[in-house]
Design an enzyme around this catalytic site. Sequence first.
Site, short mmCIF file in Angstrom:
data_model
loop_
_atom_site.label_atom_id
_atom_site.label_comp_id
_atom_site.label_asym_id
_atom_site.label_seq_id
_atom_site.Cartn_x
_atom_site.Cartn_y
_atom_site.Cartn_z
N LYS A 27 0.62 -1.03 -0.14
CA LYS A 27 0.20 -0.19 0.06
C LYS A 27 0.85 1.21 -0.34
CE LYS A 27 -3.55 2.19 2.96
NZ LYS A 27 -4.61 1.84 3.76
N SER A 49 -8.94 0.67 2.93
CA SER A 49 -8.57 1.41 1.77
C SER A 49 -7.35 1.21 1.72
CB SER A 49 -8.78 3.39 2.54
OG SER A 49 -7.07 2.86 4.13
N SER A 83 -9.08 -1.86 6.69
CA SER A 83 -8.46 -1.04 5.73
C SER A 83 -7.41 -2.94 5.22
CB SER A 83 -7.59 0.01 5.67
OG SER A 83 -8.39 1.01 6.48
#
Length: 487
Positions: free
Chosen positions: A81, A157, A181
């Site tokens: 990420k 996310s 997330s």
Amino acid sequence: MSEEILTLSCLEQADLIRQKKLSPVELVQACLARIERYDPLLRAWISIDAAGALAQARRAETEIIQGRYRGPLHGLPYGVKDQMHALGLPTTLGTRVLNEEEMIAPCNAAVIEKLQQAGAILLGKQNLHEFGKGGTLEFAYGQPRNPWNPDYSASSSSTGSGIATAAGMCSFSIGEDTGGSIRGPAAFNGVVGLRPTFGRVSRHGAVMAGYTTDVLGPLCRRVADAAQVLSAIAGHDPRDLLSSRRQDTAFLPRPGQSLKGVKLGIVREIAYNDSTSDEVKTAFDAAVGVLKQQGAEVVVLSLPLTLYAVPLLLLSLDADVAAWFVSKYLRDRYDRFDAGTRTRLAAAALIPATVYNRAMRGRVLARRQLLDAFEQVDLLICPTTPTAPKLIEQMQERLDTGDDAVARLMERRIGLYPFSLANVPALSVPMGLSRQGLPLALQFAARPFAEQQLLQAADIYENATPWHTLQPDLAHTLAGRTTQEKR
């Protein structure tokens, strides 16, 4: 090389590499080709270091040929990420707020250092909601799309991390979980996502604004893969002042085990919440039946304070995040934020200190109730999310009334926030498909630092069900979208 190899588990790919039946170079090349073909639609990635990945792959191949095999992650490509620093790649945080010089990575994140030591190969940085906080309306680096159906949400996310893993663009990913997330994207994309115990994995070299809750963890295609990756990235790191000093790294599930003697607790307030759809309830009841068949005793527990986890975290965690941004960017660059992000941060910046203080005290009470549940049961279970993935526009947090706000906030977070608030390990694993053919997910949670027990139970469930064998049909997805565009 057959594209089927790209959808194998990490451990299956590793076994082929160890036997010299699969070249790390070929595997990386295949992943890069898959990214080139499908990412213009799915938008899982922000930056790719193809030259660097191929150089790493050639080095891994040489080491393995020479008998210097480092272990099951040696030669496997992965992504992170874009909230973690990686030297030579920008840290964009998925935002237009930062200037180019502010994106320069000052170091490698600790998780990248550890994966380098294990011989894993970094492909690049994955798409995310702005600053990793959810609620983004317009993505600076393209709208992430669900590989099972690109019209549907891929959650938030660590969105790109879930997409890339499900789509076979990498062997595994490293995401970040504040309020779900990792687990949310794992659930919506049909993969396994593990939120480790707070402090289990070093956060050094990652941008962590929610310092009381943020953790890093793996997204993989199988439970045993998540255990293997966790074994590589766990451990004390003095550079992270909140890092646990525990050194245990043996997390792999043992084969041939049953759940006999294991007591599981269904959290009534989460599993049978008003937000829970009928199809999720049906799939969850079927999952409970499988767990009982594997020998588990299952009871229903009432943990009423879990219903307050969502407002308690929003009132405290969002204020923590806003405090970080107000002094840095929110005042001077307000118009460069996505509208969804800046609205959330601006509102959180107005939370009075007295309210923040009471929310933090409330978090202690809610956490204590959840931890006390582990005196009665070994693990807690519930659906990861109360509904199947929805259309992208339906998942956007545009709120018209107070009632609408409460319903949306609870629906997206009720299965995730209680375990974030308690900072316990939690894992999402596939549980079936919705009527629209989109993934549903089951969540296990354990007492702090009981990852091995958590992974063992999830592995038993996974092996007793067919859901891990299902894959999104990317060729059909791409062909369908191309046909729609031509029309």
